[in-house]
Scaffold this motif. Structure first.
Motif, mmCIF file in Angstrom:
data_model
loop_
_atom_site.group_PDB
_atom_site.id
_atom_site.type_symbol
_atom_site.label_atom_id
_atom_site.label_comp_id
_atom_site.label_asym_id
_atom_site.label_seq_id
_atom_site.Cartn_x
_atom_site.Cartn_y
_atom_site.Cartn_z
ATOM 1 N N TYR A 1 -43.710 -43.419 -32.211
ATOM 2 C CA TYR A 1 -43.938 -42.534 -31.068
ATOM 3 C C TYR A 1 -42.820 -41.510 -30.894
ATOM 4 O O TYR A 1 -43.081 -40.382 -30.483
ATOM 5 C CB TYR A 1 -44.176 -43.344 -29.792
ATOM 6 C CG TYR A 1 -45.531 -43.993 -29.832
ATOM 7 C CD1 TYR A 1 -46.689 -43.222 -29.793
ATOM 8 C CD2 TYR A 1 -45.671 -45.362 -29.972
ATOM 9 C CE1 TYR A 1 -47.938 -43.790 -29.873
ATOM 10 C CE2 TYR A 1 -46.927 -45.945 -30.048
ATOM 11 C CZ TYR A 1 -48.052 -45.159 -30.001
ATOM 12 O OH TYR A 1 -49.287 -45.731 -30.092
ATOM 13 N N LEU B 1 -43.663 -38.926 -33.423
ATOM 14 C CA LEU B 1 -44.830 -38.158 -32.988
ATOM 15 C C LEU B 1 -44.423 -37.087 -31.976
ATOM 16 O O LEU B 1 -44.866 -35.939 -32.064
ATOM 17 C CB LEU B 1 -45.891 -39.087 -32.384
ATOM 18 C CG LEU B 1 -47.124 -38.407 -31.813
ATOM 19 C CD1 LEU B 1 -47.925 -37.725 -32.924
ATOM 20 C CD2 LEU B 1 -47.985 -39.415 -31.073
ATOM 21 N N LEU C 1 -44.745 -33.003 -32.419
ATOM 22 C CA LEU C 1 -45.518 -32.193 -31.474
ATOM 23 C C LEU C 1 -44.661 -31.159 -30.749
ATOM 24 O O LEU C 1 -45.126 -30.518 -29.806
ATOM 25 C CB LEU C 1 -46.222 -33.098 -30.465
ATOM 26 C CG LEU C 1 -47.289 -34.035 -31.042
ATOM 27 C CD1 LEU C 1 -47.807 -34.991 -29.969
ATOM 28 C CD2 LEU C 1 -48.432 -33.246 -31.652
ATOM 29 N N ASP D 1 -48.423 -29.431 -23.150
ATOM 30 C CA ASP D 1 -49.600 -29.841 -23.920
ATOM 31 C C ASP D 1 -49.316 -31.048 -24.815
ATOM 32 O O ASP D 1 -50.240 -31.685 -25.316
ATOM 33 C CB ASP D 1 -50.140 -28.672 -24.750
ATOM 34 C CG ASP D 1 -49.160 -28.191 -25.803
ATOM 35 O OD1 ASP D 1 -47.946 -28.429 -25.645
ATOM 36 O OD2 ASP D 1 -49.618 -27.564 -26.777
ATOM 37 N N LEU D 2 -48.065 -31.398 -24.996
ATOM 38 C CA LEU D 2 -47.688 -32.566 -25.787
ATOM 39 C C LEU D 2 -48.236 -33.854 -25.172
ATOM 40 O O LEU D 2 -48.633 -34.774 -25.882
ATOM 41 C CB LEU D 2 -46.162 -32.631 -25.895
ATOM 42 C CG LEU D 2 -45.526 -33.781 -26.639
ATOM 43 C CD1 LEU D 2 -44.284 -33.285 -27.344
ATOM 44 C CD2 LEU D 2 -45.157 -34.913 -25.734
ATOM 45 N N ASN D 3 -48.287 -33.922 -23.846
ATOM 46 C CA ASN D 3 -48.685 -35.150 -23.152
ATOM 47 C C ASN D 3 -50.106 -35.593 -23.480
ATOM 48 O O ASN D 3 -50.360 -36.778 -23.637
ATOM 49 C CB ASN D 3 -48.531 -34.987 -21.650
ATOM 50 C CG ASN D 3 -47.085 -34.957 -21.244
ATOM 51 O OD1 ASN D 3 -46.225 -35.448 -21.957
ATOM 52 N ND2 ASN D 3 -46.814 -34.357 -20.105
ATOM 53 N N GLU D 4 -51.023 -34.661 -23.572
ATOM 54 C CA GLU D 4 -52.413 -35.027 -23.864
ATOM 55 C C GLU D 4 -52.548 -35.614 -25.266
ATOM 56 O O GLU D 4 -53.252 -36.592 -25.477
ATOM 57 C CB GLU D 4 -53.343 -33.828 -23.693
ATOM 58 C CG GLU D 4 -53.662 -33.501 -22.259
ATOM 59 C CD GLU D 4 -54.288 -34.662 -21.513
ATOM 60 O OE1 GLU D 4 -55.225 -35.291 -22.051
ATOM 61 O OE2 GLU D 4 -53.828 -34.952 -20.393
ATOM 62 N N LYS D 5 -51.876 -35.015 -26.229
ATOM 63 C CA LYS D 5 -51.927 -35.511 -27.606
ATOM 64 C C LYS D 5 -51.266 -36.881 -27.708
ATOM 65 O O LYS D 5 -51.749 -37.770 -28.413
ATOM 66 C CB LYS D 5 -51.266 -34.515 -28.549
ATOM 67 C CG LYS D 5 -51.991 -33.180 -28.585
ATOM 68 C CD LYS D 5 -51.213 -32.144 -29.353
ATOM 69 C CE LYS D 5 -51.899 -30.788 -29.262
ATOM 70 N NZ LYS D 5 -51.099 -29.715 -29.831
ATOM 71 N N LEU D 6 -50.159 -37.047 -26.996
ATOM 72 C CA LEU D 6 -49.465 -38.335 -26.974
ATOM 73 C C LEU D 6 -50.331 -39.403 -26.310
ATOM 74 O O LEU D 6 -50.433 -40.530 -26.798
ATOM 75 C CB LEU D 6 -48.132 -38.188 -26.250
ATOM 76 C CG LEU D 6 -47.280 -39.437 -26.079
ATOM 77 C CD1 LEU D 6 -46.904 -40.028 -27.438
ATOM 78 C CD2 LEU D 6 -46.035 -39.115 -25.274
ATOM 79 N N LYS D 7 -50.974 -39.037 -25.217
ATOM 80 C CA LYS D 7 -51.828 -39.965 -24.482
ATOM 81 C C LYS D 7 -52.981 -40.461 -25.351
ATOM 82 O O LYS D 7 -53.314 -41.654 -25.337
ATOM 83 C CB LYS D 7 -52.373 -39.280 -23.234
ATOM 84 C CG LYS D 7 -53.233 -40.141 -22.372
ATOM 85 C CD LYS D 7 -53.711 -39.356 -21.150
ATOM 86 C CE LYS D 7 -54.709 -40.152 -20.364
ATOM 87 N NZ LYS D 7 -55.240 -39.408 -19.223
ATOM 88 N N ILE D 8 -53.574 -39.582 -26.139
ATOM 89 C CA ILE D 8 -54.676 -39.972 -27.030
ATOM 90 C C ILE D 8 -54.201 -41.015 -28.028
ATOM 91 O O ILE D 8 -54.875 -42.024 -28.262
ATOM 92 C CB ILE D 8 -55.251 -38.734 -27.739
ATOM 93 C CG1 ILE D 8 -55.998 -37.862 -26.736
ATOM 94 C CG2 ILE D 8 -56.161 -39.134 -28.893
ATOM 95 C CD1 ILE D 8 -56.370 -36.490 -27.258
ATOM 96 N N GLN D 9 -53.020 -40.804 -28.605
ATOM 97 C CA GLN D 9 -52.490 -41.760 -29.584
ATOM 98 C C GLN D 9 -52.160 -43.102 -28.931
ATOM 99 O O GLN D 9 -52.393 -44.161 -29.519
ATOM 100 C CB GLN D 9 -51.244 -41.192 -30.268
ATOM 101 C CG GLN D 9 -51.528 -40.003 -31.146
ATOM 102 C CD GLN D 9 -52.537 -40.314 -32.247
ATOM 103 O OE1 GLN D 9 -52.480 -41.360 -32.872
ATOM 104 N NE2 GLN D 9 -53.472 -39.407 -32.457
#
Length: 119
Positions: free
Chosen positions: A26, A29, A33, A70-78
């Motif tokens: 993480y 990641l 990002l 916008d990093l948070n949404e991609k991180l949340k998906i993972q």
């Protein structure tokens, strides 16, 4: 770049190596990002306030980082896709929280307690 704090509760059946690998996964990641790691604080195995997935303990990890929003949404998906993650929470930190965390990490509060008091 905004400041964030990520709290993750991993399943308690992880080995020490798996826990470290997940932390690295993480943090890498977030870097990929466009973010930057500030501080990692593995808390280890702790009791949960209530059972999650019939488990009463979890391995906690607190990670402070900087990144675009916008990093948070991609991180949340993972995080949601990962079966090892029982819960997660991303919190945006204001300037006072960032300063508080910095002072706390560097032992600043212990020094304030030892100052002599005026009579």
């Amino acid at each position: 770049m905004n400041n964030y704090e990520l709290m993750v509760i991993f399943t308690p059946v992880l080995s020490e190596e798996d826990f470290k690998a997940s932390q690295k996964k993480y943090s890498d990641l977030i870097t990929e990002l466009g973010g930057a790691a500030v501080h990692s604080n593995p808390w280890g195995l702790k009791s949960l306030a209530y059972p999650i997935e019939k488990k009463t303990t979890g391995i906690y990890w607190l990670f402070e980082f900087q990144g675009p929003s916008d990093l948070n949404e991609k991180l949340k998906i993972q995080l949601l896709r990962d079966e090892q993650v029982m819960r997660h929470m991303i919190t945006r930190l204001d300037k006072y929280a960032v300063e508080y965390n910095h002072v706390k990490r560097n032992g600043g509060f212990a020094m304030q307690d030892k100052q002599p008091q005026e009579a």
